[in-house]
Design an enzyme around this catalytic site. Structure first.
Site, PDB file in Angstrom:
ATOM      1  N   LYS A  91      -0.255  12.605   2.819  1.00  0.00           N
ATOM      2  CA  LYS A  91      -0.097  11.966   1.327  1.00  0.00           C
ATOM      3  C   LYS A  91      -1.061  12.849   0.549  1.00  0.00           C
ATOM      4  CE  LYS A  91       1.286   7.350   0.597  1.00  0.00           C
ATOM      5  NZ  LYS A  91       0.841   5.981   0.737  1.00  0.00           N
TER       6      LYS A  91
HETATM    7  C1  E4P Z   1       2.704   3.501  -0.934  1.00  0.00           C
HETATM    8  O1  E4P Z   1       2.696   4.542  -0.113  1.00  0.00           O
HETATM    9  C2  E4P Z   1       1.583   3.137  -1.482  1.00  0.00           C
HETATM   10  O2  E4P Z   1       0.547   2.629  -0.464  1.00  0.00           O
HETATM   11  C3  E4P Z   1       1.728   1.770  -2.139  1.00  0.00           C
HETATM   12  O3  E4P Z   1       3.060   1.066  -2.100  1.00  0.00           O
HETATM   13  C4  E4P Z   1       0.779   1.461  -3.467  1.00  0.00           C
HETATM   14  O4  E4P Z   1       1.101   0.326  -3.990  1.00  0.00           O
HETATM   15  P1  E4P Z   1       0.086  -0.777  -4.889  1.00  0.00           P
HETATM   16  O5  E4P Z   1      -1.191  -0.077  -4.556  1.00  0.00           O
HETATM   17  O6  E4P Z   1       0.467  -0.729  -6.180  1.00  0.00           O
HETATM   18  O7  E4P Z   1       0.432  -2.025  -4.194  1.00  0.00           O
END
Ligand code: E4P
Length: 244
Positions: A91
């Site tokens: 990522k």
């Molecule tokens: C996606 O890969 C992220 O881990 C995640 O959904 C982030 O979302 P949030 O921090 O807004 O809950």
């Protein structure tokens, strides 16, 4: 519809994996920071052990923790080498500097999940740079339209027509991205993250996300229905009456 587990919690991951429906796991530095202090490498190793125990070969996204181009490249290579998990995706956050890194990693054959995307243009540029997955943050896209702390940024961005109101509607953002990917034959997959409810999960898929990554706290509600409870109880009581 593919469902991923959006968590770094080993118990939650195991509870979901043993039920067989999940096709992947996404983590991020904030999710890891909720876990007891320890070694990053051994925590990811423990997640991989759970995958190998319950569902070998499913997707795993692990996020870099730097905004520096060289450090991102270094961390990505280390993750690939250290974890040795073939279905790992790195990522990398979306951004002007990061696009170059995404391109380089993709050219090295490393699967990139470009994360923290909030707009159609971010998602399309990341996919064109080589990201195999683009993560669109459903809940945060919606929050972007109302977040009081971001009023100045929102108004400035709207004033220069970089975004307009449609950009704060996650249904429109995900469906437009999916339409462009399909029409332009872009093979990258859209992961909808930042789910805030079970209804978000359903809407994200209907809007065109290939994958929805879901916090484990929503799984029990996703498999429950009050009419299911009613009918199952009715079957049991009717049968018990007949037996007695
Ligand atoms: C996606 O890969 C992220 O881990 C995640 O959904 C982030 O979302 P949030 O921090 O807004 O809950």
């Amino acid at each position: 519809m593919k469902i991923f587990i959006d968590s770094a919690n080993l118990t939650d991951i195991e509870e979901a994996l043993k039920r067989g429906f999940a096709e992947g796991i996404t983590t991020n530095p904030s999710l890891l920071a909720k876990e007891p202090k320890g070694s990053f490498e051994s925590h990811i190793g423990a997640i991989i052990d759970l995958i190998n125990k319950y569902k070998p070969g499913i997707h795993l996204s692990v996020e870099v923790f730097s905004r520096d181009k060289e450090i991102i490249l270094k961390q990505a290579r280390e993750f690939i080498r250290e974890f040795g998990y073939p279905q790992i995706s790195i990522k990398v956050q979306v951004g002007w500097g990061e696009l170059e890194t995404i391109k380089k990693l993709s050219e090295m054959g490393i699967s990139v999940n470009c994360t923290a995307c909030m707009s159609v243009t971010q998602a399309v540029m990341a996919a064109r740079a080589g990201a195999k997955y683009v993560s669109l943050f459903w809940g945060r896209i919606r929050d972007g339209g109302t977040d009081a702390a971001m009023l100045k940024e929102r108004e400035e961005t709207k004033a220069k027509k970089a975004l307009d109101d449609a950009d704060f509607d996650p249904i429109r953002v995900v469906s437009a991205t999916r339409r462009i990917f399909d029409e332009s034959k872009i093979n990258s997959e859209i992961i909808a993250g930042s789910m805030r409810s079970v209804v978000d999960v359903r809407d994200a898929r209907l809007a065109g996300a290939h994958i929805v990554t879901v916090p484990p706290k929503f799984f029990p509600d996703m498999i429950s229905h009050f009419k299911t409870d009613q009918v199952v109880n009715q079957f049991l009581t009717d049968f018990e009456k007949w037996l007695s």
